[in-house]
Design an enzyme around this catalytic site. Structure first.
Site, mmCIF file in Angstrom:
data_model
loop_
_atom_site.group_PDB
_atom_site.id
_atom_site.type_symbol
_atom_site.label_atom_id
_atom_site.label_comp_id
_atom_site.label_asym_id
_atom_site.label_seq_id
_atom_site.Cartn_x
_atom_site.Cartn_y
_atom_site.Cartn_z
ATOM 1 N N SER A 120 0.818 -1.213 0.000
ATOM 2 C CA SER A 120 0.000 0.000 0.000
ATOM 3 C C SER A 120 0.853 1.264 0.000
ATOM 4 C CB SER A 120 -0.917 0.022 1.227
ATOM 5 O OG SER A 120 -0.143 0.019 2.420
ATOM 6 N N HIS A 141 -2.878 -3.846 -5.619
ATOM 7 C CA HIS A 141 -3.204 -3.391 -4.270
ATOM 8 C C HIS A 141 -4.705 -3.469 -3.995
ATOM 9 C CE1 HIS A 141 -3.635 0.104 -1.230
ATOM 10 N NE2 HIS A 141 -3.430 -1.038 -0.590
ATOM 11 N N GLU A 153 -6.059 -1.440 -7.077
ATOM 12 C CA GLU A 153 -5.133 -0.593 -7.838
ATOM 13 C C GLU A 153 -4.107 -1.474 -8.550
ATOM 14 O OE1 GLU A 153 -4.988 3.470 -5.160
ATOM 15 O OE2 GLU A 153 -3.808 1.745 -4.495
ATOM 16 N N ASN A 191 -4.670 6.107 -1.297
ATOM 17 C CA ASN A 191 -3.968 6.645 -0.135
ATOM 18 C C ASN A 191 -3.459 8.058 -0.376
ATOM 19 O OD1 ASN A 191 -4.269 4.618 1.780
ATOM 20 N ND2 ASN A 191 -2.563 3.433 0.986
#
Length: 506
Positions: A120, A141, A153, A191
């Protein structure tokens, strides 16, 4: 590269278990490995319970469960990965450990096997650097809980062959997930895009603008988000979110937009992490969030004189439409009489700045946030300066709550609460697009599915609120505070100048 029929998963923790579940359900032959045999046994037991509940709820048939269980094979030796077509690593977030694993895997798997990391926060390019064939290494991800979070992702490192990512996109779709593609940059999409909500919320609290519960209530009930920043951080826990904040800030070389807060540093050090420790920004009793007691709004007195400052055409029009429906005397004079409440409607400015610029009586002046809907039932926000008299503040609260709508009172802040949070969120997404980390469509998709933002994602939020208003808010906040964290993204600025959607691409 050949078609993928078998998948090896390294790590039987929550993420590895979740990936194994959806892969086995999708018909892939799955080999699940962990250095701890007990972890594999525990994962198999947990998946058995999950699949049993799926049968009870009618979401899977007994035959489908039996096939998924047949597809899942426990492995206690990495050598058992020798003939899989794809390996997905889901182990500790440590670059050296991941690099060592990938080196070891290269000596075991075939030359055509894809090596993917569920990292991540670590660079895919850096992980691939340890490999003899970095072109087959990519990011894959997933989000926790994997079965429920339907986005993944797909990250392309600098040496990754694009065909590898094409295959991962196909695999993600077969697993029932929505793939989004990203370049190898800190935070990838979700993120990265999620930083402004938490960081700006913390900045608001640090400035003593409002308490945690008030900020969260404003973001939910005024701006329309599913959760506010402090509810979200309590859910994810600070032992996860605080290191990510620091990591992204440092990976972007102290970019002001990502500046962390000492508020989380102190709480992280003290083990006050959120729901899982029973105490975070809120206290939790039997898993239930404890909210501070709120007092009922004071009674509105009919006949209150109100002077609405004609300082911002958009804000004035929106406030005027609301005030015309309430039981007051709305004055249309050029200047405010001495016995009238003064209401201003700034975008990105604070009350002190408006009072100083226009020579208003600070004791009688409050600001109303008009950037979002003012309809009955949608939380309204009143902002006061340090000189606003308590009696006038109380009159303003009573007025704006007189139709049964909740009202929050905040201290002076450039951009209120929701204005500065939403503007920062949209601006951050615009900068992701400007850097070419992901397409506008994938940014909205990833953030909508990964974080639950309204209106289909942050760029669509910007279109909904109005790119021109958000640009004005950011420019005003930067001017008032002098903080470069609020400088507008060129992606936002240029699309406003050209009068097009924030999702517009060449």
């Amino acid at each position: 590269m050949s078609a993928v029929n078998s998948i090896g998963i390294i790590g039987a923790g929550a993420m590895g278990q979740g990936i194994a579940q959806i892969a086995a359900q999708a018909g892939y032959m799955v080999r699940l490995f962990d250095v701890r045999e007990a972890a594999i046994t525990q994962a198999q037991d947990q998946l058995g319970k999950i699949w049993a509940r799926q049968v009870e709820r009618g979401r899977m048939s007994p035959e489908q469960v039996q096939q998924a269980q047949t597809n899942l094979i426990a492995c206690t030796d990495l050598a058992q990965m020798s003939d899989v077509d794809l390996v997905v690593e889901a182990i500790v977030e440590n670059l050296t450990v991941k690099q060592d694993l990938f080196k070891q895997l290269e000596s075991i798997v075939s030359d055509t096997c894809i090596l993917a990391s569920n990292t991540s926060s670590l660079s895919i390019t850096a992980i691939a650097q340890a490999c003899e064939k970095p072109n087959r290494v990519a990011g894959f991800h997933f989000f926790n809980p994997v079965a429920l979070m339907k986005v993944v992702e797909v990250i392309e490192g600098l040496r990754t062959d694009s065909s590898v990512c094409d295959q991962l996109v196909t695999i993600a779709k077969k697993m029932g997930h929505t793939p989004v593609r990203a370049k190898d940059m800190p935070g990838f999409i979700v993120n990265h895009a999620g930083r402004p909500m938490n960081i700006e919320g913390l900045k608001i609290a640090q400035e003593q603008v409002a308490d945690f519960a008030t900020v969260d209530a404003i973001m939910r009930e005024q701006a329309g988000f599913r959760m506010g920043p402090f509810e979200l951080m309590d859910l994810t826990a600070l032992d996860v979110s605080h290191p990510v904040m620091e990591s992204i800030y440092n990976q972007f070389y102290q970019e002001p937009r990502f500046r962390p807060s000492p508020i989380t540093a102190v709480r992280y050090a003290g083990g006050i992490l959120g729901r899982k420790t029973g105490e975070g920004f809120y206290r939790y009793v039997d898993g239930q969030k404890q909210l501070p007691e709120t007092l009922p709004a004071p009674a509105h007195q009919a006949g209150l004189k109100v002077w609405l400052a004609p300082l911002h055409p958009e804000g004035y029009a929106r406030a005027h439409a609301l005030l015309s429906t309430l039981d007051i005397v709305l004055l249309e004079t050029e200047e405010a009489p001495d016995d009238a409440l003064i209401v201003v409607t700034p975008y990105g400015e604070d009350v002190a700045t408006v009072v100083a610029n226009f020579g208003l009586d600070a004791a009688r002046t409050v600001a109303l946030d008009t950037a979002f809907g003012l309809e009955t039932g949608r939380r309204r926000v009143v902002m006061r300066s340090l000189l606003t008299d308590d009696a006038w503040t109380e009159s303003a609260v009573a007025l704006f709550a007189s139709d049964g709508t909740e009202v929050s009172v905040i201290e002076d802040s450039a951009g209120f609460v929701a204005q500065r949070l939403v503007a920062s969120i949209v601006n951050g997404a615009c900068d992701i697009a400007q850097q070419g980390i992901a397409t506008a469509e994938d940014i909205d998709t990833a953030v909508s599915l990964g974080l639950g933002y309204p209106h289909g994602g942050p760029l669509s939020v910007g279109d909904h609120v109005g790119g021109d208003l958000l640009l004005e808010i950011l420019q005003s906040m930067q001017f008032v505070t002098g903080d470069m964290r609020y400088r507008p993204s060129l992606w936002l600025q240029r699309r406003v100048q050209l009068g097009v959607s924030l999702r517009t691409t060449r």
